[in-house]
Every structure is written in structure tokens, then in C-alpha cells.
Design a protein around this motif. Structure first.
Motif, PDB file in Angstrom:
ATOM      1  N   ASN A  14     -27.367  73.514 166.464  1.00 16.82           N
ATOM      2  CA  ASN A  14     -27.661  73.975 167.826  1.00 16.82           C
ATOM      3  C   ASN A  14     -29.045  73.521 168.255  1.00 16.82           C
ATOM      4  O   ASN A  14     -29.863  73.108 167.420  1.00 16.82           O
ATOM      5  CB  ASN A  14     -27.576  75.495 167.896  1.00 16.82           C
ATOM      6  CG  ASN A  14     -26.202  76.036 167.558  1.00 16.82           C
ATOM      7  OD1 ASN A  14     -25.177  75.390 167.818  1.00 16.82           O
ATOM      8  ND2 ASN A  14     -26.167  77.215 166.960  1.00 16.82           N
ATOM      9  N   VAL A  44     -24.657  63.644 171.890  1.00 16.95           N
ATOM     10  CA  VAL A  44     -24.863  64.927 172.544  1.00 16.95           C
ATOM     11  C   VAL A  44     -26.217  64.909 173.246  1.00 16.95           C
ATOM     12  O   VAL A  44     -27.144  64.226 172.800  1.00 16.95           O
ATOM     13  CB  VAL A  44     -24.769  66.083 171.523  1.00 16.95           C
ATOM     14  CG1 VAL A  44     -25.860  65.987 170.480  1.00 16.95           C
ATOM     15  CG2 VAL A  44     -24.776  67.431 172.197  1.00 16.95           C
ATOM     16  N   GLN A  45     -26.317  65.643 174.336  1.00 18.07           N
ATOM     17  CA  GLN A  45     -27.586  65.722 175.056  1.00 18.07           C
ATOM     18  C   GLN A  45     -28.558  66.662 174.354  1.00 18.07           C
ATOM     19  O   GLN A  45     -28.131  67.575 173.633  1.00 18.07           O
ATOM     20  CB  GLN A  45     -27.332  66.217 176.478  1.00 18.07           C
ATOM     21  CG  GLN A  45     -26.568  65.241 177.341  1.00 18.07           C
ATOM     22  CD  GLN A  45     -26.487  65.688 178.784  1.00 18.07           C
ATOM     23  OE1 GLN A  45     -26.723  66.854 179.104  1.00 18.07           O
ATOM     24  NE2 GLN A  45     -26.152  64.758 179.677  1.00 18.07           N
ATOM     25  N   GLY A  53     -28.046  70.448 173.171  1.00 16.86           N
ATOM     26  CA  GLY A  53     -26.631  70.669 172.917  1.00 16.86           C
ATOM     27  C   GLY A  53     -26.332  71.017 171.471  1.00 16.86           C
ATOM     28  O   GLY A  53     -27.242  71.196 170.653  1.00 16.86           O
ATOM     29  N   SER A  54     -25.033  71.106 171.170  1.00 15.30           N
ATOM     30  CA  SER A  54     -24.578  71.511 169.839  1.00 15.30           C
ATOM     31  C   SER A  54     -23.501  70.573 169.327  1.00 15.30           C
ATOM     32  O   SER A  54     -22.757  69.960 170.111  1.00 15.30           O
ATOM     33  CB  SER A  54     -24.009  72.937 169.883  1.00 15.30           C
ATOM     34  OG  SER A  54     -24.982  73.871 170.284  1.00 15.30           O
TER      35      SER A  54
END
Length: 127
Positions: free
Chosen positions: A84, A12-13, A16-17
Motif C-alpha cells: 500500500n 500502479v500510480q 496506489g496498491s
């Protein structure tokens, strides 16, 4: 026989979540608490969060407070870790663990307090 299976990791970047899941079978979960830990190569396993399956009370490491949320679905014998605002420093293998007491440890989410572990799921935060 107690079984613990984690899922939901991935790439994930930053910002992100991800939501991790931990399915526990073979025991009556109301008598236990469930913890999430994480570990990077060469580092000790770090406690992230814990939830009491009976009361739903939770605690968190300072490093993830306000960003991570632990929850449970008793009907599905599943604990979730909603993550998150992820940061590169959150990159680790995340483990789910079972503690043989209905309440989470009062002096911190520490490795020795949890007796059974899943196989882990990799979370990588990178652009």
C-alpha cells in the motif's frame, strides 16, 4: 521438485496498491520460511519481508514497515505481499524466495539465507 511462481506485478500510480502472490509447490511448507526481495538494475537484491509458514511470525525492512503486509494461506501454499501507499522508489523486480528453516533470519532478511528463488515479477510505480 520445488517450484516458486510469483504473480501480481504491474504498473500502479504513486499512492496506489498492489498484491503480489507467491505459490510454492513441491515441499511441505511448514518447515520453511518465505521471503520477498526486490532488485533494481545495478543494485543489490534487497530483503523486503519474511514470514514463517509454521508460526506466521513476520519481519520487514524499515523501508516498507507500515506500508507492506506479508501473509500466508497454508491451504493454498501461497504467500502474499500486500503493498500500500506505493512510492516510485518501490519500483523493482520483486522475487519470492524459500529458506530451509521454519523461522525467519534473526539478523535481517538477507540474500544468502534463502536458497530457492522465483523468476520475479515487475512492479512499476509511476504516474
Amino acid at each position: 521438485q520445488l517450484q516458486i511462481v510469483e504473480s501480481g506485478g504491474g504498473l500502479v500510480q504513486p499512492g496506489g496498491s498492489l498484491r503480489l502472490s507467491c505459490v510454492v509447490s513441491g515441499v511441505i511448507l511448514d518447515y520453511y520460511s518465505i521471503g520477498w526481495f526486490r532488485q533494481t538494475p545495478g543494485q543489490e537484491r534487497e530483503g523486503v519481508s519474511c514470514i514463517s509458514m509454521s508460526s506466521g511470525s513476520t519481519n520487514y525492512a524499515d523501508s516498507v514497515k507500515a506500508r507492506f503486509t506479508i501473509s500466508r494461506d497454508k491451504a493454498k501454499d501461497t504467500v502474499y505481499l500486500q503493498m500500500n501507499s506505493l512510492k516510485p522508489e518501490d519500483t523493482a523486480v520483486y522475487y519470492c524466495a524459500v529458506r530451509g528453516f521454519s523461522h525467519c533470519p534473526e539478523d535481517g532478511i538477507k540474500n544468502p539465507y534463502f536458497g530457492s528463488w522465483g523468476q520475479g515479477t515487475q512492479v512499476t510505480v509511476a504516474s
